[in-house]
Design a protein around this motif. Structure first.
Motif, short mmCIF file in Angstrom:
data_model
loop_
_atom_site.label_atom_id
_atom_site.label_comp_id
_atom_site.label_asym_id
_atom_site.label_seq_id
_atom_site.Cartn_x
_atom_site.Cartn_y
_atom_site.Cartn_z
N CYS A 1 36.05 44.74 43.57
CA CYS A 1 36.56 45.76 44.33
C CYS A 1 35.41 46.95 44.47
O CYS A 1 35.36 47.80 45.47
N GLY A 2 34.45 46.91 43.45
CA GLY A 2 33.53 48.17 43.48
C GLY A 2 33.80 49.37 42.65
O GLY A 2 33.24 50.15 42.58
N ARG A 3 35.10 49.44 42.19
CA ARG A 3 35.55 50.77 41.61
C ARG A 3 35.06 50.73 40.18
O ARG A 3 34.57 49.82 39.57
N PRO A 4 34.94 51.74 39.59
CA PRO A 4 34.66 52.19 38.14
C PRO A 4 35.39 51.17 37.21
O PRO A 4 36.50 51.39 37.31
N ALA A 5 34.54 50.43 36.43
CA ALA A 5 35.39 49.47 35.44
C ALA A 5 34.94 50.19 33.98
O ALA A 5 33.86 50.42 33.47
N ALA A 6 36.00 50.63 33.48
CA ALA A 6 35.99 51.35 32.05
C ALA A 6 35.55 50.40 31.13
O ALA A 6 35.81 48.90 31.22
N PRO A 7 34.71 50.77 30.05
CA PRO A 7 34.38 49.65 29.09
C PRO A 7 35.18 49.69 28.18
O PRO A 7 36.25 49.85 27.80
N ARG A 8 35.08 48.30 27.48
CA ARG A 8 35.93 47.84 26.32
C ARG A 8 35.86 49.01 25.26
O ARG A 8 34.88 49.52 24.99
N PRO A 9 36.87 49.15 24.31
CA PRO A 9 37.89 48.41 24.14
C PRO A 9 39.02 48.87 25.03
O PRO A 9 40.18 48.31 25.15
N GLY A 10 38.78 49.81 25.61
CA GLY A 10 39.89 50.64 26.43
C GLY A 10 40.45 49.89 27.57
O GLY A 10 41.38 49.92 28.27
N ASN A 11 39.46 48.86 28.07
CA ASN A 11 39.50 48.27 29.36
C ASN A 11 39.79 46.56 28.70
O ASN A 11 38.76 45.97 28.76
N ARG A 12 41.05 46.04 28.80
CA ARG A 12 40.92 44.45 28.51
C ARG A 12 40.58 43.59 29.36
O ARG A 12 40.17 42.41 29.33
N ALA A 13 40.29 44.20 30.70
CA ALA A 13 39.84 43.32 31.97
C ALA A 13 38.56 43.43 32.30
O ALA A 13 37.90 42.86 33.15
N PHE A 14 37.49 44.12 31.38
CA PHE A 14 36.32 44.17 31.49
C PHE A 14 35.54 43.24 31.63
O PHE A 14 36.01 42.14 31.09
N PRO A 15 34.74 42.74 32.77
CA PRO A 15 33.75 43.71 33.63
C PRO A 15 34.68 44.27 34.72
O PRO A 15 34.36 44.77 35.46
N PHE A 16 35.83 43.59 34.85
CA PHE A 16 36.80 44.22 36.13
C PHE A 16 37.52 45.50 35.82
O PHE A 16 37.49 45.92 34.50
N CYS A 17 37.97 46.10 36.87
CA CYS A 17 38.73 47.40 36.71
C CYS A 17 39.89 47.20 36.22
O CYS A 17 40.89 47.92 35.79
N SER A 18 40.48 45.93 36.63
CA SER A 18 42.00 45.76 36.42
C SER A 18 42.36 44.34 36.08
O SER A 18 41.37 43.48 36.43
N ASP A 19 43.50 44.08 35.70
CA ASP A 19 43.93 42.61 35.62
C ASP A 19 44.00 41.84 37.03
O ASP A 19 43.79 40.61 37.17
N ARG A 20 44.27 42.75 38.02
CA ARG A 20 44.48 42.27 39.22
C ARG A 20 42.99 41.48 39.89
O ARG A 20 42.91 40.58 40.27
N CYS A 21 42.01 42.45 39.66
CA CYS A 21 40.73 41.90 40.08
C CYS A 21 40.17 40.69 39.31
O CYS A 21 39.60 39.82 39.70
#
Length: 67
Positions: free
Chosen positions: A9-29
């Motif tokens: 989607c092009g939105r900012p993707a928070a880095p790990r460990p705070g974002n378990r879906a990285f390199p995506f922004c969310s589980d949906r993406c």
């Protein structure tokens, strides 16, 4: 250092460990991307796996082994 962008989607993707879906922004993406792989929207160039193009000939099929 800039925040990486989600490849879906092009939105900012928070880095790990705070974002378990990285390199995506969310589980949906992340699931959208998985669906694209499973739906064969993404392709890796080269011969299809299992088409026998790279498989060596079986001994009984080779002509040079006949006596």
């Amino acid at each position: 250092m800039s925040t990486p962008k989600c490849p879906i989607c092009g939105r900012p993707a928070a880095p790990r460990p705070g974002n378990r879906a990285f390199p995506f922004c969310s589980d949906r993406c992340k699931l959208i991307d998985l669906g694209k792989w499973l739906g064969e929207e993404y392709r890796i160039p080269g011969p299809r796996a299992g088409d026998g193009a790279d498989a060596p000939a079986r001994p009984e099929e080779r002509e040079d082994d006949e006596p």
